[in-house]
Design an enzyme around this catalytic site. Structure first.
Site, PDB file in Angstrom:
ATOM      1  N   ASP A  27      19.022 -28.780 -14.917  1.00  0.00           N
ATOM      2  CA  ASP A  27      18.567 -27.507 -14.362  1.00  0.00           C
ATOM      3  C   ASP A  27      18.178 -26.451 -15.386  1.00  0.00           C
ATOM      4  OD1 ASP A  27      21.001 -25.118 -14.263  1.00  0.00           O
ATOM      5  OD2 ASP A  27      21.489 -27.117 -14.974  1.00  0.00           O
ATOM      6  N   HIS A  64       0.809  -1.223   0.000  1.00  0.00           N
ATOM      7  CA  HIS A  64       0.000   0.000   0.000  1.00  0.00           C
ATOM      8  C   HIS A  64       0.842   1.273   0.000  1.00  0.00           C
ATOM      9  CE1 HIS A  64      -4.002  -1.874   0.633  1.00  0.00           C
ATOM     10  NE2 HIS A  64      -3.277  -2.847   1.157  1.00  0.00           N
ATOM     11  N   ASP A 107       3.784   9.354  -2.000  1.00  0.00           N
ATOM     12  CA  ASP A 107       2.624   8.680  -1.423  1.00  0.00           C
ATOM     13  C   ASP A 107       2.264   7.476  -2.275  1.00  0.00           C
ATOM     14  OD1 ASP A 107       0.693   8.364   0.512  1.00  0.00           O
ATOM     15  OD2 ASP A 107      -0.081  10.401   0.317  1.00  0.00           O
ATOM     16  N   GLU A 112     -11.378  10.966  -2.435  1.00  0.00           N
ATOM     17  CA  GLU A 112     -12.535  11.334  -1.614  1.00  0.00           C
ATOM     18  C   GLU A 112     -13.050  12.725  -2.003  1.00  0.00           C
ATOM     19  OE1 GLU A 112     -11.288  11.028   2.427  1.00  0.00           O
ATOM     20  OE2 GLU A 112     -11.129   8.847   2.394  1.00  0.00           O
ATOM     21  N   ARG A 151       0.942   9.097  15.718  1.00  0.00           N
ATOM     22  CA  ARG A 151       2.166   8.713  16.431  1.00  0.00           C
ATOM     23  C   ARG A 151       2.600   9.818  17.395  1.00  0.00           C
ATOM     24  NH1 ARG A 151       4.807   6.737  10.709  1.00  0.00           N
ATOM     25  NH2 ARG A 151       3.162   5.259  10.233  1.00  0.00           N
TER      26      ARG A 151
END
Length: 729
Positions: A681, A165, A372, A380, A311
């Site tokens: 392999d 996120h 961000d 919003e 915080r």
């Protein structure tokens, strides 16, 4: 639908004890909203930390467990020390600033890695305890980056998704982290790793190559025998709910009151959690710059800055708040009038209704973080503007910028540009405001949080099903034991073994992969087993194989079978014809690529030439190898050769020089009823596997796609299997 197990640092609940009474209520965050439907419909579980329960008495804790169970939540209780070290210390003290490119915020001496690792182990244990066959596990965010890998080791066939996120940083930033490889290992335990934007996905792919040496193919990567899908899934919001709330009489009236109190001023709005990534000080300096440059706007512009406490006990955040308060005081002191101040700073939480009223009242929304992951505040604001008015000023360094092209994009570090964007926003003609907002709303309403969640889950389910069909199965201990017992019971056995990557680890210089005494003893013991023939098939040259393994009682094939020696007393024979000048067409091209690729080299053999780039810079070497293959494809279009990519190599070889034609040749002289066990392999060994049918057994060693029925993790596991087969009795 499959049962969904959601795993996040915090449970989507709010837990409070008020006057001895326990209150447990669902949270209203974006993640909780988006996953509520799939969580409940699937009968799933959500696992995470419910908050500090250390001060609750036994009755309250029992009630908490019961209430959480009703909400289909499973708590993991962390001690205050674990929260301090795993969450505040490493997750938010180290990963958060590093992933947001703020290196000055990374502590000089980070000591909380072990706590982070242990808590991730606890989460993985909890998921494994509740996992049932067919479940889908979806792990969220940077606090739990190790969980997918840990869970993969516990439940190899689990369907696991991970979503980040926050931004994934550039490889140059990420490689600063001392535990970078452990983080990548953890993330690659998932079947699907999701990011908000393609730029974060590309940064992750770059780190896989430059830090981990793992090459991705656009949106997928082969790792430890599995295909891991990578995807961009921009997270949305519950846009319809915001739009509906914005049109309620209460919100409309509150927005009208805010507009009236502004007394004709233009309202600029900022809403942020108190965090140094949000760019609040630079935004304040931008409003100061605007008022300095445009005296006519003094008294006509009001910045409403809502800062949500975060915080509050962390000293760095206390200092940051003081910095913001000092800036607000200085700017207001310089530009305030008797009637108004330019900045209204509000340091508290607001309800969703109050925030929606602010969105609806603002002339312009300022979303200018320094970095961000997405920033849902921007979405919003757009969802709340049912009047299709208002302007969004958006940082180009926010993930939302990749979707919201109709916003005014700014560089948050360019204070002058942000100031001018503010002016443009409040002076923009109504017609332009409306078409911009209409475009923004079209995107936000169509790609909401519900679509985001379902898109990720659908992709994960499809990826898991596709992988299950195509991926070679990594043998479990029980399956290996059963296979070993079957092979040990065979009276006639032919063991075909590749060398590099199968019996020994790869080395930067080919000559450094000399066999150790343990390997020589193992091959001898295997060859001395009754009824057993051992044949090593390698891309190595004839002199090298003869010097290393020629005294052992085994067969040898050099250059993938072009040269073959059936046994220690046999002579080397060439299986094909080598034109005298067959290398002349492409050797000059290879020499050019070696000259411009530091760390690369050419290995010449009779029937092949190999471009090695294992010691080159990982990303540059892979890029050069791709370009070389393109050039060779054009140059050798009609030549009797083939170009075969391998593990950090590109091989040009004569047609017919591969190991596929060697298998029937070896079986021709084998006794009736001989069973073949083949270990290899890479792509060259796939030719050998393709020539084998049941009851013969092919075992792929290491990562990558394969047609083999079994897979082992690496040379150590391959030797262990052979050692069991060679064991007497």
């Amino acid at each position: 639908m499959a049962r969904l197990l959601l795993v996040s640092n915090r449970l989507p609940v709010t837990v409070k004890v008020d006057h001895g009474e326990l209150h447990v209520s669902p949270s209203a965050g974006g993640l909780a909203t988006g996953l509520k439907g799939p969580h409940q419909r699937s009968g799933g579980l959500w696992m995470g930390f419910p908050g500090d329960a250390s001060r609750m008495d036994e009755a309250q804790r029992a009630e908490l467990e019961a209430r959480l169970a009703e909400l289909q939540c499973v708590p993991i209780h962390l001690s205050p020390g674990e929260v301090s070290r795993y969450y505040e210390g490493f997750s938010n003290g180290v990963l958060w600033p590093l992933f947001h490119y703020l290196l000055d915020r990374v502590p000089l001496d980070a000591r909380d890695w072990e706590s982070y690792r242990r808590v991730n182990e606890r989460f993985a244990d909890l998921v494994a305890e509740h996992h049932r066959e067919g479940d889908i596990v979806w792990v969220h965010d940077y606090q739990l980056a190790l969980v997918p890998g840990m869970l993969r080791r516990r439940i190899p066939n689990a369907r696991i998704g991970f979503f980040l996120h926050i931004p994934f940083p550039s490889s140059e930033i990420f490689r600063i982290l001392p535990w970078r490889n452990q983080i990548l290992d953890g993330l690659l335990g998932a079947d699907l790793v999701g990011f908000h934007t393609l730029s974060y996905l590309r940064a992750f792919v770059a780190s896989l190559m430059l830090v981990h040496g793992v090459e991705a193919n656009v949106d997928r990567v082969w790792y430890e025998g599995r295909e891991v899908r990578l995807g961009a899934f921009p997270m949305g919001i519950d846009a319809a709910a915001f739009a509906a709330l914005a049109d309620t009489p209460e919100v409309i009236e509150e927005a009208r009151a805010i507009r009236k109190s502004a007394e004709g001023q233009h309202i600029l709005l900022g809403i942020d959690r108190l965090d140094y990534t949000k760019g609040i000080p630079r935004r304040l300096l931008a409003i100061e710059r605007l008022l300095e440059r445009e005296p006519s706007l003094r008294g006509k512009v009001r910045l409403v800055q809502v800062t949500v406490p975060s915080r509050t006990k962390v000293e760095a955040y206390q200092d940051f708040r003081r910095q913001v308060d000092e800036l607000v005081g200085r700017i207001n002191g310089a530009f305030a009038t008797v009637q108004s101040v330019p900045i209204h700073s509000l340091y508290r939480s607001f309800s969703e209704r109050q925030l929606t009223a602010l969105y609806k009242a603002a002339d312009a929304m300022l979303v200018t973080p320094l970095r961000d992951g997405m920033n849902l505040v921007a979405k919003e604001f757009v969802a709340a503007r049912t009047d299709e008015d208002g302007v969004l000023v958006l940082s180009e360094l926010a993930g939302a910028a990749s979707e919201l092209g109709a916003a005014l994009h700014v560089n948050p570090y360019d204070i002058g540009q942000v100031a001018m964007a503010m002016k443009r926003a409040i002076t923009m003609p109504r017609e332009e405001r409306r078409w911009r907002m209409a475009a923004l709303r079209g995107r936000v309403l169509a790609y909401d949080v519900h679509r985001w969640a379902q898109s990720f889950i659908d992709t994960l389910e499809t990826q898991s099903e596709d992988t299950a069909r195509r991926v070679t199965h990594t043998a479990t201990p029980d399956e290996l034991e059963k296979l070993t017992e079957e092979i040990r019971n065979e009276r006639r056995l032919l063991v075909l073994l590749d060398y590099d990557g199968t019996l020994v680890e790869f080395e930067g210089l080919p000559e450094n992969a000399r066999p150790d005494e343990d390997l020589r003893a193992l091959l001898r013991a295997l060859a001395e087993r009754p009824g057993t023939r051992v044949h090593v098939i390698s891309g190595r040259t004839r002199p090298m194989l003869e010097g290393w393994l020629g005294d052992l009682p085994i067969g040898l094939s050099a250059e993938h079978g072009f040269w073959t020696r059936p046994g220690p007393q046999g002579t080397w024979t060439m299986r094909g014809h080598v034109p005298a000048d067959w290398k002349s067409r492409f050797l000059p091209l290879l020499e050019q690529f070696v000259a411009r690729t530091p760390g690369s080299l050419i290995e010449e053999k009779w029937a092949s030439v190999t471009f090695h780039y294992r010691m080159a810079d990982a990303a540059f070497g892979a890029l050069q190898a791709k370009e070389l293959r393109l050039h060779l494809g054009d140059l050798l279009k009609n030549a009797p050769v083939e170009v075969v990519p391998g593990d950090k190599v590109v091989e040009i070889r004569l047609l017919g020089a591969g190991s596929g034609a060697l298998v029937p040749w070896l079986l021709r002289d084998a006794p009736q009823g001989t069973r073949v066990l083949a270990l290899g392999d890479d792509l060259a060994d796939e030719e050998m596997f393709a020539a084998l049918a049941s009851p013969h057994v092919a075992v792929h060693v290491g990562p990558g796609p394969s047609r083999a029925a079994y897979r082992l993790s690496g040379p150590a596991a391959a030797r262990s299997l052979l050692r069991e087969i060679a064991r007497p009795g």
